[in-house]
Design a protein around this motif. Sequence first.
Motif, PDB file in Angstrom:
ATOM      1  N   ASP A   1     -17.150  18.337  31.608  1.00 30.14           N
ATOM      2  CA  ASP A   1     -16.394  19.542  31.920  1.00 30.14           C
ATOM      3  C   ASP A   1     -17.016  20.285  33.104  1.00 30.14           C
ATOM      4  N   GLU A   2     -18.362  20.369  33.117  1.00 34.55           N
ATOM      5  CA  GLU A   2     -19.037  21.026  34.236  1.00 34.55           C
ATOM      6  C   GLU A   2     -18.803  20.269  35.553  1.00 34.55           C
ATOM      7  N   LEU A   3     -18.851  18.933  35.470  1.00 35.58           N
ATOM      8  CA  LEU A   3     -18.566  18.137  36.669  1.00 35.58           C
ATOM      9  C   LEU A   3     -17.136  18.350  37.153  1.00 35.58           C
ATOM     10  N   GLY A   4     -16.185  18.421  36.203  1.00 34.97           N
ATOM     11  CA  GLY A   4     -14.801  18.671  36.591  1.00 34.97           C
ATOM     12  C   GLY A   4     -14.643  20.008  37.263  1.00 34.97           C
ATOM     13  N   ARG A   5     -15.315  21.031  36.682  1.00 36.89           N
ATOM     14  CA  ARG A   5     -15.224  22.346  37.309  1.00 36.89           C
ATOM     15  C   ARG A   5     -15.885  22.376  38.682  1.00 36.89           C
TER      16      ARG A   5
END
Length: 489
Positions: A464-468
């Motif tokens: 999720d952090e990578l996507g953001r």
Amino acid sequence: MDRRQERAMEMTARLAHLDTKVDGRNCDGLVNHNGETMEIRVPLTHTGKRLSPIEGGNLYRLRDRKFLLEDKKRLCAWALGTALLGILLMVLHAELCPVVYQPESIYAISINGLISFSTGCLLILIIAFHYKDIRLFIIDHNQVDWRIAMTSNRVLGISLELIVCAIHPVAIYLRPDMGDRLGGKPEHNSSTPLCLSSSHKEVVLDVELLLSALMFLRLYLVHRAVLLHSKVLLSASYRSIGSLNNINFTFRFVLKVLMNKYPARTLLVFIMFFWLSASWMLRLCERQQQVETGGMDTALWLIAITFLTVGYGDVSPHTSCGKLVCLFTGVMGVACTAMLVAVMTKKLALNKGEKHVHFFMMDIQISKRIRHAAANVLRECWLLHRTTHTKDNSGEHHHHQRCLLEAIRVFRHLRLKQRKLRDYASEMVDLSKMQMIMCDLSANWNSSYHELEQRIISMEQKLDELGRSFQNTSELLTQALNHRRLDHR
């Protein structure tokens, strides 16, 4: 169509009205008749004998149930004490008359009157106990008619109890000249049993003897007292767990609990009481014939050797009553011997820890012997191989062959013994160990599963952090490209 519906409704109402009148009983419900509502009620009791409901609901029912149980326990204790008092008075009268006082004396009439009075009190206590039992049944079944509780088995049981408790010797109330009317000769100085002079017929003697011996049947109240005063029945935790496991708290269950908790004490009390009571009954039966078994010391010896199923043959009963007492004593002796063997086996058996230590040490010893046997097999193989090259010493070659075969036999025997020991140890001891191992494995699997779940959750968070971050980067690149286009323009 309307007429047909009305006719059907009228027939239904009539049938319902007829059903409510069967056996004088009604049913609670509503019936529509020509648009009107008719209420029908059905009591469980007959008309005019409906019991009033308990005020306060279940709390009052529980309170009344507790009081009734206490009353039952108290009445049972009083009944047992009254029964024992009657038996003691009967024994006292049989021993003192006619040695201390004569049959026609005031003392004999007084003691027999006390026996009859105790018998009447016992009958009243038995009736009161069953009255409390029926009330308890009514409360347990939510105030139904008391006649429902009077089943055939209950009526038969109450009748048998009253008959058994009413038995007591009554020959003292007969007139002293009855023997003359029956054709006997009066001999008031002879020592006959149960305070009866020899002027009476032998039939009266046998009846008096039988009634006195049957008074010991009152001791059936002991099992009821043990049941009502046991901690198993009084404990709420016992009752709740037993109801969940469909366990009936009867005397059999209480006896099993006592035999598991206090086996030696329970057997000792029962054997001593049975020994004394059977010896006195044998003396009562044999005293009529004036034989050596009529003495208390000889009766104690005969009951003891019969109970232990030894039977030396030095003394034996002479009357039919004495033979029946000895037969019953032999049967009870066999049963008590079996229970004693079971108790001693349980006492001498090893517990889990002792079995584990014992089998572990035996396994170590057998392992050492197997290693020694294997070393002997190798040694004999080497010696046999060395003697095969020497052609002159054939006797030594045959000797080592025999030694090798013996060493192989010993080795196989020890291996078989070790296998049997491990199989028996696994059946008796290692099952709990295997269960502990399986519990540890399941606990490790659960912990690894939780760790895997945590790792998956952490990976999802990182994704999720990578996507953001990718989204932010794309937005920044878009803004940079827009600024650059504006600068070119």
